[in-house]
Design a protein around this motif. Structure first.
Motif, PDB file in Angstrom:
ATOM      1  N   LYS A 101       8.692  10.222   4.426  1.00  0.00           N
ATOM      2  CA  LYS A 101       8.022  11.114   5.390  1.00  0.00           C
ATOM      3  C   LYS A 101       6.528  10.796   5.483  1.00  0.00           C
ATOM      4  O   LYS A 101       5.929  10.878   6.544  1.00  0.00           O
ATOM      5  CB  LYS A 101       8.234  12.569   4.969  1.00  0.00           C
ATOM      6  CG  LYS A 101       7.478  13.587   5.788  1.00  0.00           C
ATOM      7  CD  LYS A 101       7.676  14.989   5.240  1.00  0.00           C
ATOM      8  CE  LYS A 101       6.757  15.968   5.928  1.00  0.00           C
ATOM      9  NZ  LYS A 101       6.867  17.315   5.371  1.00  0.00           N
ATOM     10  N   TYR A 102       5.959  10.414   4.339  1.00  0.00           N
ATOM     11  CA  TYR A 102       4.528  10.104   4.289  1.00  0.00           C
ATOM     12  C   TYR A 102       4.259   8.603   4.395  1.00  0.00           C
ATOM     13  O   TYR A 102       3.225   8.118   3.970  1.00  0.00           O
ATOM     14  CB  TYR A 102       3.922  10.676   3.005  1.00  0.00           C
ATOM     15  CG  TYR A 102       3.945  12.186   2.992  1.00  0.00           C
ATOM     16  CD1 TYR A 102       3.142  12.923   3.854  1.00  0.00           C
ATOM     17  CD2 TYR A 102       4.788  12.878   2.124  1.00  0.00           C
ATOM     18  CE1 TYR A 102       3.166  14.305   3.847  1.00  0.00           C
ATOM     19  CE2 TYR A 102       4.815  14.268   2.111  1.00  0.00           C
ATOM     20  CZ  TYR A 102       4.001  14.967   2.978  1.00  0.00           C
ATOM     21  OH  TYR A 102       4.027  16.345   2.968  1.00  0.00           O
ATOM     22  N   LYS A 103       5.216   7.888   4.981  1.00  0.00           N
ATOM     23  CA  LYS A 103       5.097   6.447   5.268  1.00  0.00           C
ATOM     24  C   LYS A 103       4.988   5.584   4.013  1.00  0.00           C
ATOM     25  O   LYS A 103       4.364   4.534   4.014  1.00  0.00           O
ATOM     26  CB  LYS A 103       3.943   6.191   6.221  1.00  0.00           C
ATOM     27  CG  LYS A 103       4.056   7.042   7.489  1.00  0.00           C
ATOM     28  CD  LYS A 103       3.187   6.589   8.592  1.00  0.00           C
ATOM     29  CE  LYS A 103       3.260   7.417   9.838  1.00  0.00           C
ATOM     30  NZ  LYS A 103       4.111   8.518   9.988  1.00  0.00           N
ATOM     31  N   GLY A 104       5.632   6.038   2.944  1.00  0.00           N
ATOM     32  CA  GLY A 104       5.589   5.298   1.696  1.00  0.00           C
ATOM     33  C   GLY A 104       6.823   4.475   1.403  1.00  0.00           C
ATOM     34  O   GLY A 104       6.935   3.902   0.327  1.00  0.00           O
ATOM     35  N   GLU A 105       7.752   4.390   2.371  1.00  0.00           N
ATOM     36  CA  GLU A 105       9.024   3.719   2.087  1.00  0.00           C
ATOM     37  C   GLU A 105       8.882   2.267   1.652  1.00  0.00           C
ATOM     38  O   GLU A 105       9.668   1.778   0.857  1.00  0.00           O
ATOM     39  CB  GLU A 105      10.002   3.820   3.275  1.00  0.00           C
ATOM     40  CG  GLU A 105       9.518   3.180   4.560  1.00  0.00           C
ATOM     41  CD  GLU A 105       8.700   4.106   5.454  1.00  0.00           C
ATOM     42  OE1 GLU A 105       8.277   3.662   6.537  1.00  0.00           O
ATOM     43  OE2 GLU A 105       8.459   5.268   5.072  1.00  0.00           O
TER      44      GLU A 105
END
Length: 170
Positions: A101-105
């Motif tokens: 969700k916080y673009k940490g994938e």
């Protein structure tokens, strides 16, 4: 005999429930509530047991000279993600989805965010080039980390200097 088998099954189920990790959103919500009551921001850390840099980050944050600085200005919350094999049970359910969700994938670990008590992102572990600082160690990485801490807390210059001295790899 049936009674014994039922008791064994119930005991195993209760044991499994007792050792299950908290859901990631529960971890985050508890931290946000504590931050609100303590007038602090949340330092949300995504990490894993196998991650060397996660251990370095935690060690640096928990040294006698740095621990009170982080504790006085932040509520630190940890979400376990990306565990492997038998350690998969250490993960917080929903942790990877929260990280995504916080673009940490694709960031790698550790991945961290600084959130205000409303849950709004004030800073993340990406540098200006979009690279994850993870556990900062080079002078450039640590300078970026310090700038983010300065922007999101009331840490004094001398406190930021202590953190910088600890984090820069000698």
């Amino acid at each position: 005999m049936k009674y014994s088998k039922i008791m064994v099954v119930v005991t195993l189920l209760l044991f499994q429930l007792g050792t299950a990790q908290e859901k990631a959103d529960v971890v985050l919500n508890k931290a946000l509530t504590e931050a609100k009551s303590g007038n602090k921001n949340v330092l949300l850390m995504f990490h894993a047991s196998w991650c060397k840099w996660c251990k370095v980050m935690e060690k640096n944050m928990n040294l006698p000279e740095t621990k009170p600085l982080f504790e006085n200005k932040f509520v630190t919350a940890y979400v376990d993600v990306q565990e492997r094999g038998e350690k998969k049970s250490l993960e917080n359910p929903g942790g990877q989805a929260l990280m995504n969700k916080y673009k940490g994938e694709n960031a790698g670990l550790p991945f961290w965010l600084i959130l205000n008590p409303k849950g709004e992102v004030l800073a993340d572990s990406f540098n200006a080039k979009g690279e994850n600082l993870g556990s900062p160690s080079t002078p450039e990485e640590v300078a970026t980390f310090i700038a983010k801490l300065e922007k999101t807390s009331k840490l004094k210059k001398e406190e930021l200097q202590i953190i910088e001295n600890v984090f820069v790899k000698k």
